[in-house]
Design a protein around this motif. Structure first.
Motif, mmCIF file in Angstrom:
data_model
loop_
_atom_site.group_PDB
_atom_site.id
_atom_site.type_symbol
_atom_site.label_atom_id
_atom_site.label_comp_id
_atom_site.label_asym_id
_atom_site.label_seq_id
_atom_site.Cartn_x
_atom_site.Cartn_y
_atom_site.Cartn_z
ATOM 1 N N LYS A 118 -19.796 -3.478 4.857
ATOM 2 C CA LYS A 118 -19.040 -4.300 5.812
ATOM 3 C C LYS A 118 -18.148 -5.268 5.044
ATOM 4 O O LYS A 118 -18.568 -5.907 4.093
ATOM 5 C CB LYS A 118 -19.968 -5.092 6.729
ATOM 6 C CG LYS A 118 -19.181 -5.950 7.737
ATOM 7 C CD LYS A 118 -20.068 -6.760 8.632
ATOM 8 C CE LYS A 118 -19.363 -7.619 9.631
ATOM 9 N NZ LYS A 118 -17.968 -7.822 9.582
ATOM 10 N N GLY A 119 -16.864 -5.339 5.460
ATOM 11 C CA GLY A 119 -15.915 -6.245 4.823
ATOM 12 C C GLY A 119 -15.227 -5.689 3.589
ATOM 13 O O GLY A 119 -14.361 -6.334 3.021
ATOM 14 N N VAL A 120 -15.573 -4.459 3.190
ATOM 15 C CA VAL A 120 -14.951 -3.833 2.010
ATOM 16 C C VAL A 120 -13.637 -3.172 2.423
ATOM 17 O O VAL A 120 -13.538 -2.555 3.483
ATOM 18 C CB VAL A 120 -15.899 -2.800 1.363
ATOM 19 C CG1 VAL A 120 -15.196 -1.994 0.276
ATOM 20 C CG2 VAL A 120 -17.133 -3.499 0.795
ATOM 21 N N THR A 121 -12.623 -3.319 1.583
ATOM 22 C CA THR A 121 -11.323 -2.667 1.774
ATOM 23 C C THR A 121 -11.179 -1.556 0.743
ATOM 24 O O THR A 121 -11.507 -1.746 -0.428
ATOM 25 C CB THR A 121 -10.176 -3.684 1.583
ATOM 26 O OG1 THR A 121 -10.319 -4.726 2.545
ATOM 27 C CG2 THR A 121 -8.816 -3.025 1.741
ATOM 28 N N ASN A 122 -10.702 -0.402 1.181
ATOM 29 C CA ASN A 122 -10.353 0.701 0.284
ATOM 30 C C ASN A 122 -8.880 1.019 0.460
ATOM 31 O O ASN A 122 -8.367 0.983 1.581
ATOM 32 C CB ASN A 122 -11.141 1.969 0.591
ATOM 33 C CG ASN A 122 -12.589 1.946 0.156
ATOM 34 O OD1 ASN A 122 -13.349 2.822 0.536
ATOM 35 N ND2 ASN A 122 -13.015 0.977 -0.624
ATOM 36 N N VAL A 123 -8.205 1.357 -0.652
ATOM 37 C CA VAL A 123 -6.804 1.758 -0.622
ATOM 38 C C VAL A 123 -6.697 3.126 -1.284
ATOM 39 O O VAL A 123 -7.235 3.330 -2.378
ATOM 40 C CB VAL A 123 -5.901 0.736 -1.350
ATOM 41 C CG1 VAL A 123 -4.444 1.185 -1.324
ATOM 42 C CG2 VAL A 123 -6.056 -0.654 -0.736
ATOM 43 N N PHE A 124 -6.005 4.047 -0.613
ATOM 44 C CA PHE A 124 -5.791 5.390 -1.144
ATOM 45 C C PHE A 124 -4.293 5.667 -1.132
ATOM 46 O O PHE A 124 -3.589 5.302 -0.190
ATOM 47 C CB PHE A 124 -6.494 6.446 -0.283
ATOM 48 C CG PHE A 124 -7.988 6.305 -0.252
ATOM 49 C CD1 PHE A 124 -8.777 6.952 -1.180
ATOM 50 C CD2 PHE A 124 -8.599 5.513 0.711
ATOM 51 C CE1 PHE A 124 -10.161 6.818 -1.156
ATOM 52 C CE2 PHE A 124 -9.982 5.371 0.744
ATOM 53 C CZ PHE A 124 -10.763 6.020 -0.189
ATOM 54 N N TYR A 125 -3.804 6.318 -2.183
ATOM 55 C CA TYR A 125 -2.421 6.773 -2.249
ATOM 56 C C TYR A 125 -2.462 8.277 -2.089
ATOM 57 O O TYR A 125 -3.016 8.981 -2.934
ATOM 58 C CB TYR A 125 -1.761 6.326 -3.559
ATOM 59 C CG TYR A 125 -1.648 4.824 -3.590
ATOM 60 C CD1 TYR A 125 -0.559 4.183 -3.003
ATOM 61 C CD2 TYR A 125 -2.646 4.040 -4.149
ATOM 62 C CE1 TYR A 125 -0.463 2.804 -2.986
ATOM 63 C CE2 TYR A 125 -2.564 2.653 -4.137
ATOM 64 C CZ TYR A 125 -1.466 2.048 -3.552
ATOM 65 O OH TYR A 125 -1.385 0.677 -3.513
ATOM 66 N N MET A 126 -1.913 8.755 -0.977
ATOM 67 C CA MET A 126 -2.066 10.148 -0.585
ATOM 68 C C MET A 126 -0.719 10.743 -0.209
ATOM 69 O O MET A 126 0.197 10.023 0.162
ATOM 70 C CB MET A 126 -2.978 10.239 0.646
ATOM 71 C CG MET A 126 -4.347 9.645 0.479
ATOM 72 S SD MET A 126 -5.251 9.514 2.060
ATOM 73 C CE MET A 126 -5.149 11.180 2.697
ATOM 74 N N GLY A 127 -0.626 12.057 -0.293
ATOM 75 C CA GLY A 127 0.572 12.751 0.149
ATOM 76 C C GLY A 127 0.916 13.887 -0.779
ATOM 77 O O GLY A 127 0.053 14.461 -1.439
ATOM 78 N N GLU A 128 2.216 14.187 -0.838
ATOM 79 C CA GLU A 128 2.681 15.309 -1.652
ATOM 80 C C GLU A 128 2.244 15.188 -3.104
ATOM 81 O O GLU A 128 1.898 16.185 -3.738
ATOM 82 C CB GLU A 128 4.207 15.393 -1.611
ATOM 83 C CG GLU A 128 4.768 15.806 -0.284
ATOM 84 C CD GLU A 128 6.284 15.803 -0.290
ATOM 85 O OE1 GLU A 128 6.903 15.927 -1.365
ATOM 86 O OE2 GLU A 128 6.855 15.668 0.806
ATOM 87 N N THR A 129 2.272 13.978 -3.652
ATOM 88 C CA THR A 129 1.939 13.806 -5.067
ATOM 89 C C THR A 129 0.442 13.669 -5.307
ATOM 90 O O THR A 129 0.002 13.734 -6.450
ATOM 91 C CB THR A 129 2.664 12.582 -5.667
ATOM 92 O OG1 THR A 129 2.300 11.413 -4.916
ATOM 93 C CG2 THR A 129 4.171 12.771 -5.617
ATOM 94 N N ASN A 130 -0.343 13.478 -4.254
ATOM 95 C CA ASN A 130 -1.795 13.383 -4.379
ATOM 96 C C ASN A 130 -2.426 13.956 -3.106
ATOM 97 O O ASN A 130 -2.826 13.209 -2.220
ATOM 98 C CB ASN A 130 -2.230 11.927 -4.589
ATOM 99 C CG ASN A 130 -3.695 11.814 -4.951
ATOM 100 O OD1 ASN A 130 -4.290 12.727 -5.501
ATOM 101 N ND2 ASN A 130 -4.290 10.682 -4.615
ATOM 102 N N PRO A 131 -2.509 15.300 -3.019
ATOM 103 C CA PRO A 131 -3.008 15.925 -1.800
ATOM 104 C C PRO A 131 -4.519 15.754 -1.645
ATOM 105 O O PRO A 131 -5.295 16.357 -2.372
ATOM 106 C CB PRO A 131 -2.615 17.396 -1.954
ATOM 107 C CG PRO A 131 -2.485 17.605 -3.428
ATOM 108 C CD PRO A 131 -2.087 16.283 -4.018
ATOM 109 N N LEU A 132 -4.893 14.901 -0.716
ATOM 110 C CA LEU A 132 -6.303 14.623 -0.428
ATOM 111 C C LEU A 132 -6.555 14.760 1.065
ATOM 112 O O LEU A 132 -5.659 14.517 1.873
ATOM 113 C CB LEU A 132 -6.659 13.177 -0.787
ATOM 114 C CG LEU A 132 -6.740 12.724 -2.215
ATOM 115 C CD1 LEU A 132 -6.992 11.218 -2.261
ATOM 116 C CD2 LEU A 132 -7.855 13.452 -2.944
ATOM 117 N N LEU A 133 -7.780 15.098 1.419
ATOM 118 C CA LEU A 133 -8.279 14.901 2.767
ATOM 119 C C LEU A 133 -9.084 13.615 2.734
ATOM 120 O O LEU A 133 -9.805 13.355 1.768
ATOM 121 C CB LEU A 133 -9.199 16.039 3.205
ATOM 122 C CG LEU A 133 -8.601 17.413 3.367
ATOM 123 C CD1 LEU A 133 -9.662 18.373 3.913
ATOM 124 C CD2 LEU A 133 -7.397 17.407 4.277
#
Length: 153
Positions: free
Chosen positions: A83-98
């Motif tokens: 609870k209260g934790v923030t996550n940041v993900f960089y996703m898209g063509e250059t980093n294909p993730l689900l």
């Protein structure tokens, strides 16, 4: 980085040849969603921020096949150890993730670069306009306190 409990990623594999590429996105044996409810597609213009919202009943699975995004998650769940934790993900063509986003986790994204972004997302429930499972928070909500500005480094 402490990953928010219940958040899962799957790295996608591109099979390339001289004709282009092929990528499997989601399979029934991935076991990423508890059940399948709906698949949707949306496009956003460069610089757009779509944030924040969360669900009480459904999980989301996000994929960006076109463009790139900064995705921000914030754990709102009272009983969660993250609870209260923030996550940041960089996703898209250059980093294909689900990215699996559990119910109770606020989520949003910002379009990066100068091209439109396409998101394909899957949910564990179909959208019900009579009783939508969507709660909104402002993109600059003070309780989340996320700075969307890119710093020059």
């Amino acid at each position: 980085m402490i990953t928010i409990e219940g958040v899962v990623t799957k790295r996608l594999v591109k099979h390339c040849d001289d004709r282009g590429f092929f990528t499997e996105i989601l399979r029934d044996d991935d076991e990423l969603l508890a059940r399948f409810g709906q698949a949707s597609l949306s496009m956003s213009y460069p610089g757009v921020i779509k944030a924040f919202h969360y669900h009480e009943r459904q999980d989301d699975l996000w994929f960006f096949p076109v463009g790139n995004a900064q995705v921000v998650l914030y754990d709102l769940r009272e009983t969660s150890p993250t609870k209260g934790v923030t996550n940041v993900f960089y996703m898209g063509e250059t980093n294909p993730l689900l990215l699996v986003i559990p119910k109770g986790v606020a989520h949003g994204y910002r379009v990066l670069g100068s091209n439109p972004l396409i998101i394909t997302y899957f949910t564990t429930e179909s959208y019900n306009p009579a009783s939508p499972d969507e709660r909104r928070l402002a993109w600059n909500d003070e309780s989340i306190n996320f700075d969307w500005i890119t710093e020059n480094r």
